[in-house]
Design a protein around this motif. Sequence first.
Motif, PDB file in Angstrom:
ATOM      1  N   GLY A  48       6.512   4.074  -2.877  1.00 21.67           N
ATOM      2  CA  GLY A  48       5.428   4.615  -2.073  1.00 21.67           C
ATOM      3  C   GLY A  48       5.140   3.805  -0.824  1.00 21.67           C
ATOM      4  O   GLY A  48       4.426   4.258   0.076  1.00 21.67           O
ATOM      5  N   ASP A  49       5.739   2.616  -0.748  1.00 23.36           N
ATOM      6  CA  ASP A  49       5.528   1.741   0.413  1.00 23.36           C
ATOM      7  C   ASP A  49       6.851   1.189   0.934  1.00 23.36           C
ATOM      8  O   ASP A  49       6.869   0.212   1.685  1.00 23.36           O
ATOM      9  N   GLN A  75       5.239   1.867 -12.925  1.00 21.23           N
ATOM     10  CA  GLN A  75       3.922   2.448 -12.655  1.00 21.23           C
ATOM     11  C   GLN A  75       2.812   1.416 -12.856  1.00 21.23           C
ATOM     12  O   GLN A  75       1.851   1.365 -12.079  1.00 21.23           O
ATOM     13  N   TYR A  76       2.944   0.614 -13.900  1.00 20.01           N
ATOM     14  CA  TYR A  76       1.953  -0.440 -14.132  1.00 20.01           C
ATOM     15  C   TYR A  76       1.976  -1.468 -13.007  1.00 20.01           C
ATOM     16  O   TYR A  76       0.932  -1.943 -12.559  1.00 20.01           O
ATOM     17  N   TYR A  83      -0.494  -5.688  -5.974  1.00 18.60           N
ATOM     18  CA  TYR A  83       0.835  -5.180  -5.635  1.00 18.60           C
ATOM     19  C   TYR A  83       1.168  -5.333  -4.156  1.00 18.60           C
ATOM     20  O   TYR A  83       2.277  -5.732  -3.803  1.00 18.60           O
ATOM     21  N   THR A  84       0.233  -5.061  -3.282  1.00 18.11           N
ATOM     22  CA  THR A  84       0.492  -5.128  -1.835  1.00 18.11           C
ATOM     23  C   THR A  84       0.659  -6.552  -1.349  1.00 18.11           C
ATOM     24  O   THR A  84       1.586  -6.871  -0.604  1.00 18.11           O
ATOM     25  N   ARG A 160      11.712  -5.340  -1.273  1.00 16.80           N
ATOM     26  CA  ARG A 160      10.760  -4.915  -0.246  1.00 16.80           C
ATOM     27  C   ARG A 160      11.176  -5.570   1.067  1.00 16.80           C
ATOM     28  O   ARG A 160      11.053  -6.790   1.229  1.00 16.80           O
ATOM     29  N   ASP A 161      11.698  -4.784   1.983  1.00 21.74           N
ATOM     30  CA  ASP A 161      12.253  -5.331   3.226  1.00 21.74           C
ATOM     31  C   ASP A 161      13.306  -6.385   2.867  1.00 21.74           C
ATOM     32  O   ASP A 161      14.287  -6.060   2.221  1.00 21.74           O
ATOM     33  N   ASP A 162      13.115  -7.627   3.250  1.00 18.97           N
ATOM     34  CA  ASP A 162      14.083  -8.681   2.945  1.00 18.97           C
ATOM     35  C   ASP A 162      13.675  -9.531   1.748  1.00 18.97           C
ATOM     36  O   ASP A 162      14.300 -10.555   1.484  1.00 18.97           O
TER      37      ASP A 162
END
Length: 338
Positions: A48-49, A75-76, A83-84, A160-162
Amino acid sequence: MGSSYLSKPATKKTSRDEEAANWRCGVSSMQGWRVNMEDADRVVRDMGDGTSYFGVFDGHCGKEVALYVSKYLHQYIRSLPSYTASLHEAVINGYLNVDQSLLTPKGQRELKFLKCNPTSQASAATSDSDSSDDECKPLKAQHYFHGMNVGSTGVTALVRDDLLVVAHVGDSRCVLCRGGIAIAMTSDHKPWMEGEMDRIRKAGGKVCGNRLYGRGPLNLDVSRTFGDHSLKQNGLLGSEDQIVSVMPDVRQEVLTREDEFLVLACDGIWDQMTNQQCVDFIRDRLLEDPATRLSSICEELMDCCLSPESPQHGAAGCDNMTIMLVQLTTGKREGGAC
């Protein structure tokens, strides 16, 4: 009691290939000599991100916990406030939370459903009351009926990205190929290891013959798992301090152009190959044909690991096998070699 092994191996493979903007992935599973196939896996292209998720789960004493965790762990992790800002923290708490959810009414119904419907993509039928707080609270011990003596190891990788974040419990592994060198992103959790043995004994368990034992019949050759809640019943201790812990080890790496691919696999692979042997096997085939279907490499590698001999002869290579190969796109990364 019947044998845990077949008279000849089941060599039919379940394979697929997926891809996204910064990776392509192949995964394949094979039952092998075992009577039942208890592995599970999960690929989520985008959480989602832009974060991608990969996981391999090796069940024991049943497949339902491996299926449950493969279905819900991501999901958890995604639902956590951390998370962000901190994938590291979110992954740890995601592992702890999904393990506790096995003991809730919802979790118990889902385990029962998965035991009876292992290939279904649906969920257990639930009532309108499932949204109540009580549905998400652990049941009292006397009400547990699924997952007490069923468990799973697991290894996950998030990109996530690198940033690469790898976590695991048990002896499923993740290996990063960096310029042809195998970088171990995990270290097996075994009962005979000093730190693990100390925790097991303090929690009331014991280690004999490289296996751990509690008060019941269940004994394991790994010391951290999802499920196996009959070995997580010391009410004076937290999840991380039980005879069997679900506390994951987490390692982060910043990816560079030297980073070629990830391998996530259960111990059926690592019983036969070292980390470097696995990397060399894959890399040779990618150099020979860069466009080759990744799942075909996974299939060939499993055939190489499969024992030609009956398990009665004590041969390695008789377990279920699942391997996931994630080839990383290098175009957007800084540093390293081209």
